[in-house]
Design an enzyme around this catalytic site. Structure first.
Site, mmCIF file in Angstrom:
data_model
loop_
_atom_site.group_PDB
_atom_site.id
_atom_site.type_symbol
_atom_site.label_atom_id
_atom_site.label_comp_id
_atom_site.label_asym_id
_atom_site.label_seq_id
_atom_site.Cartn_x
_atom_site.Cartn_y
_atom_site.Cartn_z
ATOM 1 N N HIS A 1 0.834 -1.207 0.000
ATOM 2 C CA HIS A 1 0.000 0.000 0.000
ATOM 3 C C HIS A 1 0.862 1.248 0.000
ATOM 4 O O HIS A 1 1.820 1.361 0.739
ATOM 5 C CB HIS A 1 -0.983 0.005 1.172
ATOM 6 C CG HIS A 1 -0.354 -0.267 2.497
ATOM 7 N ND1 HIS A 1 -0.074 -1.542 2.953
ATOM 8 C CD2 HIS A 1 0.058 0.573 3.479
ATOM 9 C CE1 HIS A 1 0.476 -1.469 4.145
ATOM 10 N NE2 HIS A 1 0.574 -0.204 4.491
ATOM 11 N N LEU A 2 0.457 2.163 -0.871
ATOM 12 C CA LEU A 2 1.138 3.454 -1.002
ATOM 13 C C LEU A 2 0.327 4.499 -0.237
ATOM 14 O O LEU A 2 -0.869 4.678 -0.489
ATOM 15 C CB LEU A 2 1.204 3.822 -2.496
ATOM 16 C CG LEU A 2 1.742 5.206 -2.854
ATOM 17 C CD1 LEU A 2 3.169 5.408 -2.359
ATOM 18 C CD2 LEU A 2 1.668 5.414 -4.376
#
Ligand code: AMP
Ligand code: ZN
Length: 175
Positions: free
Chosen positions: A89-90
């Site tokens: 996840h960014l």
């Protein structure tokens, strides 16, 4: 299963295409905090290789598109060196850090030390060397334990409560 559940919940999704989903962070550490996740099962930043070059470039682009909607805010876009949640996840997070969910030194330092690796740096590393430089677990721990320090001025508050109080002075600047 936390992030996977949120990815499948229309109430959490703010954007989606063939390859990624963007969700609201359930415990936002700032006024605006979103996560970009790939649909394919990549557990974390530690499982990235050259074949993911285009995907990470795309995730970066999606993140940069989203922040365009919030022109009065500045944003940080990047990855935690040792993420706690499963599925890559960014983070897209506004730089006010004005949120009741920001509660600990760990929270603060995870976004305001080299523990937070800018997305652009990751994309660059992957493009240039075909891999991402891992940060040793000891180094990660050291970053998270660092004394608190304001990201906008020279203030070094002793406690997270004092830092949060101090940050309010910067909120009106929305930088
Ligand atoms: P990290 O693994 O340290 O990069 O951070 C995980 C992020 O996921 C944190 O910012 C959490 O607030 C967020 N989070 C935890 N559980 C959920 C959930 N069920 N849905 C959305 N975000 C979540
Ligand atoms: Zn300050």
């Amino acid at each position: 299963m936390g992030l996977l559940n949120s990815m499948a919940d229309p109430k959490c999704i703010i954007k989606e295409d063939d390859t990624v989903v963007v969700i609201k962070d359930k415990y936002p550490k700032a006024q605006h905090h979103f996560l970009v996740l790939p649909k394919i099962n990549i557990p974390s930043i530690r499982h990235i290789s050259q074949e993911h070059n285009n995907l990470l470039f795309h995730m970066d682009k999606i993140a940069n598109d989203i922040v365009q909607k919030y022109k009065e805010y500045k944003f940080l876009i990047g990855y935690h060196a040792m993420p706690s949640m499963h599925r890559l996840h960014l983070h897209i997070i506004s730089s006010d850090f004005n949120s009741p969910c920001l509660k600990t030194k760990h929270h603060w330092n995870s976004f305001n030390t080299p523990y937070f690796i800018p997305s652009k740096e990751i994309v660059q590393q992957l493009k240039e060397s075909g891999k991402i430089q891992a940060i040793a677990p000891d180094k990660c721990k050291e970053y998270l334990l660092r004394p608190l320090r304001c990201h906008k001025c020279s203030e070094r508050p002793e406690t997270i409560r004092m830092l949060k109080q101090h940050l309010l002075a910067h909120v009106t600047q929305k930088e």
